[in-house]
Structure formats: C-alpha cells, structure tokens
Design a protein around this motif. Structure first.
Motif, mmCIF file in Angstrom:
data_model
loop_
_atom_site.group_PDB
_atom_site.id
_atom_site.type_symbol
_atom_site.label_atom_id
_atom_site.label_comp_id
_atom_site.label_asym_id
_atom_site.label_seq_id
_atom_site.Cartn_x
_atom_site.Cartn_y
_atom_site.Cartn_z
ATOM 1 N N LEU A 1 39.087 -15.786 -23.059
ATOM 2 C CA LEU A 1 39.651 -16.869 -23.856
ATOM 3 C C LEU A 1 41.017 -16.491 -24.416
ATOM 4 O O LEU A 1 41.927 -17.322 -24.465
ATOM 5 C CB LEU A 1 38.694 -17.231 -24.999
ATOM 6 N N ALA B 1 43.417 -16.783 -21.557
ATOM 7 C CA ALA B 1 43.602 -18.183 -21.180
ATOM 8 C C ALA B 1 44.436 -18.932 -22.208
ATOM 9 O O ALA B 1 45.333 -19.709 -21.853
ATOM 10 C CB ALA B 1 42.244 -18.866 -21.011
ATOM 11 N N VAL B 2 44.149 -18.706 -23.490
ATOM 12 C CA VAL B 2 44.913 -19.371 -24.551
ATOM 13 C C VAL B 2 46.349 -18.856 -24.574
ATOM 14 O O VAL B 2 47.288 -19.611 -24.834
ATOM 15 C CB VAL B 2 44.226 -19.161 -25.919
ATOM 16 N N ARG C 1 48.075 -18.100 -22.090
ATOM 17 C CA ARG C 1 48.810 -18.744 -20.994
ATOM 18 C C ARG C 1 48.933 -20.253 -21.180
ATOM 19 O O ARG C 1 49.910 -20.854 -20.747
ATOM 20 C CB ARG C 1 48.113 -18.438 -19.666
ATOM 21 N N SER C 2 47.894 -20.857 -21.782
ATOM 22 C CA SER C 2 47.921 -22.312 -21.960
ATOM 23 C C SER C 2 47.084 -22.695 -23.180
ATOM 24 O O SER C 2 45.883 -22.442 -23.209
ATOM 25 C CB SER C 2 47.369 -23.011 -20.718
ATOM 26 N N LYS C 3 47.730 -23.321 -24.158
ATOM 27 C CA LYS C 3 47.021 -23.741 -25.360
ATOM 28 C C LYS C 3 46.013 -24.858 -25.074
ATOM 29 O O LYS C 3 45.114 -25.117 -25.874
ATOM 30 C CB LYS C 3 48.022 -24.213 -26.415
ATOM 31 N N PHE D 1 43.774 -24.909 -22.789
ATOM 32 C CA PHE D 1 42.540 -24.460 -22.133
ATOM 33 C C PHE D 1 41.290 -24.861 -22.901
ATOM 34 O O PHE D 1 40.316 -25.347 -22.328
ATOM 35 C CB PHE D 1 42.575 -22.940 -21.961
ATOM 36 N N LEU D 2 41.289 -24.675 -24.227
ATOM 37 C CA LEU D 2 40.095 -24.943 -25.031
ATOM 38 C C LEU D 2 39.807 -26.430 -25.198
ATOM 39 O O LEU D 2 38.766 -26.787 -25.738
ATOM 40 C CB LEU D 2 40.222 -24.278 -26.404
ATOM 41 N N GLY E 1 40.191 -28.376 -22.410
ATOM 42 C CA GLY E 1 40.015 -28.799 -21.025
ATOM 43 C C GLY E 1 38.558 -28.929 -20.630
ATOM 44 O O GLY E 1 37.646 -28.478 -21.324
ATOM 45 N N LEU F 1 36.923 -27.513 -18.096
ATOM 46 C CA LEU F 1 36.250 -26.289 -17.670
ATOM 47 C C LEU F 1 35.537 -25.621 -18.838
ATOM 48 O O LEU F 1 34.373 -25.213 -18.726
ATOM 49 C CB LEU F 1 37.258 -25.317 -17.041
ATOM 50 N N TYR F 2 36.230 -25.508 -19.971
ATOM 51 C CA TYR F 2 35.625 -24.894 -21.152
ATOM 52 C C TYR F 2 34.432 -25.714 -21.635
ATOM 53 O O TYR F 2 33.368 -25.171 -21.947
ATOM 54 C CB TYR F 2 36.664 -24.766 -22.270
#
Length: 205
Positions: free
Chosen positions: A160, A163-164, A166-168, A170-171, A173, A175-176
């Motif tokens: 996490l 992922a965060v 690289r891209s805020k 992600f959480l 999205g 997939l999560y």
C-alpha cells in the motif's frame, strides 16, 4: 500445517489492508515524506506485538485444560473475526485528505500500534488460541502461522505504501475495494469455523 499457513495469510492480509490508525499513519508518512517513511512505519508490528503475543500465549497455556474458557475465547474470536470481515466487505474508498505533519519515525509507528486496541483484541481472541493449537501440531505449524501472518501483514502495508507513493488514487480504486471484500468473505467463513469450535469446546454440539 497448511491450515495454519492459510489462516496466517488470510488474517495477515486482512489486517494489513484494513483501514485503521496504523494504515493511516503509513499513508500519511508516504504522502508527506516518501515511500521509505511509509515502509518504516509498516514494520512497527514486529516490535510492538512480541510482548502481547507472549503474554496472551502464556495465559492460554495456563488455562488450556479448561474447555469452557477456551470455548468462550473461541466464540469471542469468532465475533471479532466476523465483525472484521463485515467491515472489510463494507469497505469504502479511503479518503486521503490528511493534514500536514512533521516527519515521524519507526518509533511513532510503534507507539501508534501499541496504543491501538486492535492488536490486543486479535491476539487475545484469535491469534494466541491459534498459536496454542499450532504448538500441539508441532513447531513447523507454529512458525508457518507466525511467518505467514507477519509476512502478509507487513507485506500488505508495504504494498500500500508503494502503491500510494505512485498514485494517490489507488485506495479509492476498484482493485483495493474488491480485494477487501474478497478478504472479508474469507474472514466470515473463518469466523464460522471459530463459532463451531467454540460450541464443540462448550459441549453444545
């Protein structure tokens, strides 16, 4: 041994991905000070959980002959896991509107995890009973549970953090969210097994 390995993976991943004080600190450190800071915070359970594990394990060993007590603990663990699973199924996108803070260290992560009630509830009702059962099987089962739990717990938080970093987004999205709901379903099944075990220990089935 496979049962304990699977239990460790499911419980560890669920705890690692679930929103909570430690995850919020991982996210905050990652956003404000970089991925490395988030990873350092993610490692804090290795430090904080040892005394909790030893204390609860020692307590359960002393009451191992009292099936009524163990049955009650198993039912309590089932309720705890069921509530955790239900929360995972109902997971919503995580808000990342976090305040600016001063840099924190591993020590801050340790303090956050140590003051959170979640590790205590988990190890008293679920973790320590599983460890005592694994010891009855053998040291291989014991280490299979411990290693799979902490590798998945810490690994999830590191994933996490990366992922965060690289891209805020992600959480928030899919997939999560889908991952949390899948883990939630597995936790509900695990809770049912704990309920069954508790009822057996109490002599009700």
């Amino acid at each position: 041994m496979l049962d304990f390995l699977t239990a460790g993976l499911v419980l560890g991943l669920s705890a690692g991905f679930s929103p909570g004080p430690l995850l919020m600190l991982v996210i905050s450190e990652t956003l404000h000070h970089g991925t490395r800071s988030g990873v350092r915070v993610a490692l804090s359970p290795v430090v904080t959980d040892l005394p909790i594990v030893l204390a609860t394990l020692l307590l359960l060993v002393k009451v191992s002959g009292y099936h009524g007590v163990l049955g009650g603990v198993s039912l309590a663990g089932g309720l705890f896991v069921l509530a955790t699973g239900w929360d995972s199924i109902r997971t919503r996108p995580v808000q990342l509107d976090l305040p600016k803070e001063q840099p924190k260290s591993l020590r801050k992560g340790v303090l956050t995890n140590f003051l959170s009630p979640h590790p205590y509830l988990f190890w008293i009702t679920v973790g320590a009973p599983l460890l005592t059962k694994s010891l009855n099987v053998g040291w291989t089962a014991f280490f299979a549970f411990v290693l799979s739990f902490y590798l998945s717990l810490i690994g999830a938080k590191i994933i996490l953090a990366v992922a965060v970093g690289r891209s805020k987004a992600f959480l928030s999205g899919r997939l999560y969210l889908y991952t949390m709901r899948f883990l939630g379903g597995l936790l509900v099944l695990f809770a049912l097994l704990l309920f069954k075990e508790g009822l057996v220990l109490l002599g009700l089935i």
